[in-house]
Design a protein around this motif. Structure first.
Motif, PDB file in Angstrom:
ATOM      1  N   VAL A   1     -26.775   6.408   4.587  1.00  0.00           N
ATOM      2  CA  VAL A   1     -27.806   5.557   3.982  1.00  0.00           C
ATOM      3  C   VAL A   1     -29.139   6.333   3.990  1.00  0.00           C
ATOM      4  CG1 VAL A   1     -29.079   3.417   4.143  1.00  0.00           C
ATOM      5  CG2 VAL A   1     -26.671   3.420   4.693  1.00  0.00           C
ATOM      6  N   ASP A   2     -29.727   6.346   2.810  1.00  0.00           N
ATOM      7  CA  ASP A   2     -31.055   6.960   2.718  1.00  0.00           C
ATOM      8  C   ASP A   2     -32.064   5.851   2.922  1.00  0.00           C
ATOM      9  OD1 ASP A   2     -30.129   9.526   2.135  1.00  0.00           O
ATOM     10  OD2 ASP A   2     -29.823   9.013  -0.004  1.00  0.00           O
ATOM     11  N   ASN A   3     -33.106   6.221   3.679  1.00  0.00           N
ATOM     12  CA  ASN A   3     -34.161   5.248   3.967  1.00  0.00           C
ATOM     13  C   ASN A   3     -35.091   5.225   2.783  1.00  0.00           C
ATOM     14  OD1 ASN A   3     -35.815   3.424   5.183  1.00  0.00           O
ATOM     15  ND2 ASN A   3     -36.849   4.896   6.513  1.00  0.00           N
ATOM     16  N   THR A   4     -34.578   4.577   1.759  1.00  0.00           N
ATOM     17  CA  THR A   4     -35.342   4.503   0.495  1.00  0.00           C
ATOM     18  C   THR A   4     -35.337   3.042   0.049  1.00  0.00           C
ATOM     19  OG1 THR A   4     -34.475   6.656  -0.110  1.00  0.00           O
ATOM     20  CG2 THR A   4     -35.563   5.347  -1.863  1.00  0.00           C
ATOM     21  N   THR A   5     -36.526   2.628  -0.431  1.00  0.00           N
ATOM     22  CA  THR A   5     -36.578   1.236  -0.922  1.00  0.00           C
ATOM     23  C   THR A   5     -35.731   1.110  -2.173  1.00  0.00           C
ATOM     24  OG1 THR A   5     -38.478   1.671  -2.302  1.00  0.00           O
ATOM     25  CG2 THR A   5     -38.939   0.920  -0.056  1.00  0.00           C
ATOM     26  N   ASP A   6     -35.340  -0.108  -2.378  1.00  0.00           N
ATOM     27  CA  ASP A   6     -34.463  -0.328  -3.544  1.00  0.00           C
ATOM     28  C   ASP A   6     -35.110   0.113  -4.837  1.00  0.00           C
ATOM     29  OD1 ASP A   6     -32.497  -1.374  -1.946  1.00  0.00           O
ATOM     30  OD2 ASP A   6     -33.084  -3.483  -2.262  1.00  0.00           O
ATOM     31  N   LEU A   7     -36.429  -0.103  -4.949  1.00  0.00           N
ATOM     32  CA  LEU A   7     -37.079   0.266  -6.199  1.00  0.00           C
ATOM     33  C   LEU A   7     -37.077   1.767  -6.406  1.00  0.00           C
ATOM     34  CD1 LEU A   7     -40.165  -2.142  -6.280  1.00  0.00           C
ATOM     35  CD2 LEU A   7     -38.097  -2.280  -7.672  1.00  0.00           C
ATOM     36  N   ASN A   8     -37.043   2.538  -5.297  1.00  0.00           N
ATOM     37  CA  ASN A   8     -37.120   3.991  -5.404  1.00  0.00           C
ATOM     38  C   ASN A   8     -35.776   4.677  -5.285  1.00  0.00           C
ATOM     39  OD1 ASN A   8     -39.984   4.002  -5.704  1.00  0.00           O
ATOM     40  ND2 ASN A   8     -40.241   3.735  -3.497  1.00  0.00           N
ATOM     41  N   LYS A   9     -34.727   3.861  -5.186  1.00  0.00           N
ATOM     42  CA  LYS A   9     -33.405   4.482  -5.033  1.00  0.00           C
ATOM     43  C   LYS A   9     -33.048   5.238  -6.296  1.00  0.00           C
ATOM     44  CE  LYS A   9     -31.413   1.078  -1.806  1.00  0.00           C
ATOM     45  NZ  LYS A   9     -31.458   1.923  -0.651  1.00  0.00           N
ATOM     46  N   PRO A  10     -32.439   6.391  -6.194  1.00  0.00           N
ATOM     47  CA  PRO A  10     -32.007   7.151  -7.371  1.00  0.00           C
ATOM     48  C   PRO A  10     -30.729   6.539  -7.947  1.00  0.00           C
ATOM     49  CG  PRO A  10     -31.334   8.281  -5.366  1.00  0.00           C
ATOM     50  CD  PRO A  10     -32.122   7.125  -4.894  1.00  0.00           C
ATOM     51  N   ILE A  11     -30.413   6.974  -9.186  1.00  0.00           N
ATOM     52  CA  ILE A  11     -29.164   6.530  -9.805  1.00  0.00           C
ATOM     53  C   ILE A  11     -28.037   7.283  -9.127  1.00  0.00           C
ATOM     54  CG2 ILE A  11     -27.842   6.455 -11.955  1.00  0.00           C
ATOM     55  CD1 ILE A  11     -30.533   6.375 -13.419  1.00  0.00           C
TER      56      ILE A  11
END
Length: 488
Positions: A1-11
């Motif tokens: 899991v990357d600690n990235t917000t959903d809005l900033n998650k990559p495709i």
């Protein structure tokens, strides 16, 4: 899991792989939105069923067929041309306005295609013409108005015509009053026009035209309908007569009804019984003098001689006493009067023969027969001589001779006659004796109207003193034919 917000998650790789299989933004720009899409080019692959229009036909309005429901409704309607109706037919009141027709000179042209309800105001005697023949079975109405002066006539179009109540085949009878309105209607069966004229609106019906029985009626009319059912005078009389046998007579019975009276027996006479005629034996007193009657009774006799008169007691005029009592001599006499003592209706006596109102008397001295009132003789009269009494007339400026006074007139000319006239002339011969007075020189102006003189010239009266001229006139009821003898 990357600690990235959903809005900033990559495709993700899987998502990208899936997206790669999808159209690009460029491609998406060519797609139609679901809401109110606008297509360009030719759209295919979409069926009418996909869009819920499976029953829709791709047909223009002008080319659309008649629907089943419309056809069913039309099948219940009548065609305009030659409709055939069933059941009870009702319609609103016919209120078409008459098509006005303007006369062209003396011709009135009626176009049936413009309507068979028309009107025209006549300008004078006119002839009606159809621009084309009406179809068979046509009814038409023409409202005809007379001009202000009235009296215009209407001649029918060419063709075969029958006019109600008229023998004419070329004209219809119109009202003659100025501005009178008549309604002329017709029916055409394809070969003949049948016409009728309604006239006299607002006036009393005209009297029925008299029928000439000699020329306007054929055949016989039954007795039940007021005729005789016969074609000759003798047969018509026999048909109506109550007589049944030879010798019958007719008399007025109850209320004057013609009633038969059978013939009587030989010797019977016609008399009255209870006010009605009947045959009966003659009574013993008919046309007789009653026993003991005198000459002055209603029926009286008197004569000389014979015991029969005395012995029967029929007369009390003492007929046989001429030798013993001359004052009671009675010669043959007979009279009939309306009642005792009344003037004689018919009388025979030595001194006279009389039939009222004329009496002819014999003169006891000369034997002359004098008739007052005149005698009419149908046959010839033979006489040894006849004497004329001549009225004497004194001349006047206007002298009038009454020709009923006699046939011979003696006129003494004591003055000039400027006007000579006659009254009461009857066909016959008249003689006028003109005599000058002691001085003479008098003149007579004769009539000229209906007078003709022998030789054609009106004479001049002899002017010598006491000279006489005789004028003979024959009058035939119209003209006086005159001749003159002069200088006596």
């Amino acid at each position: 899991v990357d600690n990235t917000t959903d809005l900033n998650k990559p495709i993700s790789t899987a998502t990208q792989t899936a997206l790669d299989a999808k159209a690009s933004n460029t491609d998406l720009a060519l797609k139609a939105p679901l809401a109110s899409p606008t297509f360009t080019g030719t759209v295919s692959g979409i069926t009418k069923t996909m869009v819920g229009l499976g029953n829709v036909d791709n047909t223009t309005d002008l080319s659309k067929p008649i629907s089943t429901a419309t056809q069913t409704a039309l099948d219940a309607k009548a065609p305009l041309a030659s409709p055939t109706f069933t059941g009870t037919v009702t319609s609103p009141i016919y209120a078409s306005t008459p098509n006005p027709i303007s006369p062209s000179g003396s011709t009135i042209t009626w176009d049936p295609a413009k309507g068979l309800n028309a009107s025209v105001t006549l300008t004078g005697n006119s002839t009606l013409a159809f621009s084309s023949a009406p179809v068979s079975g046509t009814y038409g109405t023409l409202v005809v108005t007379q001009p202000a002066g009235g009296g215009a006539t209407l001649t029918l179009p060419s063709g075969t015509h029958r006019v109600l109540g008229s023998t004419s085949t070329t004209t219809v009878g119109l009202s003659t009053a100025g501005n009178a309105v008549d309604i002329v209607s017709f029916y055409y069966n394809g070969s003949t026009y049948y016409w009728n004229v309604g006239q006299g609106y607002g006036t009393a019906a005209p009297a029925a035209a008299a029928t000439n029985l000699a020329t306007g009626v054929t055949g016989t009319l039954s007795i039940a309908n007021g005729g005789t059912n016969a074609t000759t005078k003798a047969a018509a009389f026999d048909a109506l007569s109550p007589m049944t046998a030879s010798g019958d007579i007719i008399y007025g019975g109850t209320s004057g009804t013609g009633t038969r009276l059978g013939k009587g027996s030989d010797g019977q006479v016609l008399t009255l019984a209870s006010g009605l005629p009947t045959w009966a034996a003659p009574t013993a007193t008919a046309m007789r003098a009653a026993a003991g009657s005198t000459y002055n009774d209603a029926v009286g006799f008197s004569f000389i001689g014979g015991d029969w008169a005395r012995n029967t007691g029929m007369f009390n005029d003492f007929p046989d006493e001429g030798t013993t009592n001359p004052a009671r001599i009675s010669t043959l006499k007979f009279r009939i009067a309306s009642s005792a003592g009344a003037p004689s209706i018919f009388e025979i006596a030595p001194s006279k023969v009389s039939v009222l109102p004329t009496t002819a008397s014999t003169s006891t001295t000369t034997g002359a027969l004098v008739v007052n009132g005149g005698v009419g003789v149908a046959g010839s009269v033979t006489a040894k001589k006849y004497t004329i009494t001549a009225p004497t007339v004194a001349a006047a400026a206007t002298t009038t001779l009454n020709l009923s006074d006699g046939n011979l007139f003696q006129v003494t000319l004591g003055t000039n006659i400027s006007t000579l006239s006659f009254t009461n002339p009857t066909p016959g011969t008249y003689i006028i004796e003109f005599t000058q007075d002691g001085t003479g020189s008098k003149t007579v102006t004769f009539p000229t109207t209906n007078w003709k003189w022998s030789g054609g010239t009106i004479p001049t009266i002899t002017t010598g003193a006491s000279k006489t001229d005789i004028v003979t006139i024959i009058y035939d009821g119209t003209t006086y034919y005159a001749a003159i003898l002069q200088n006596f």
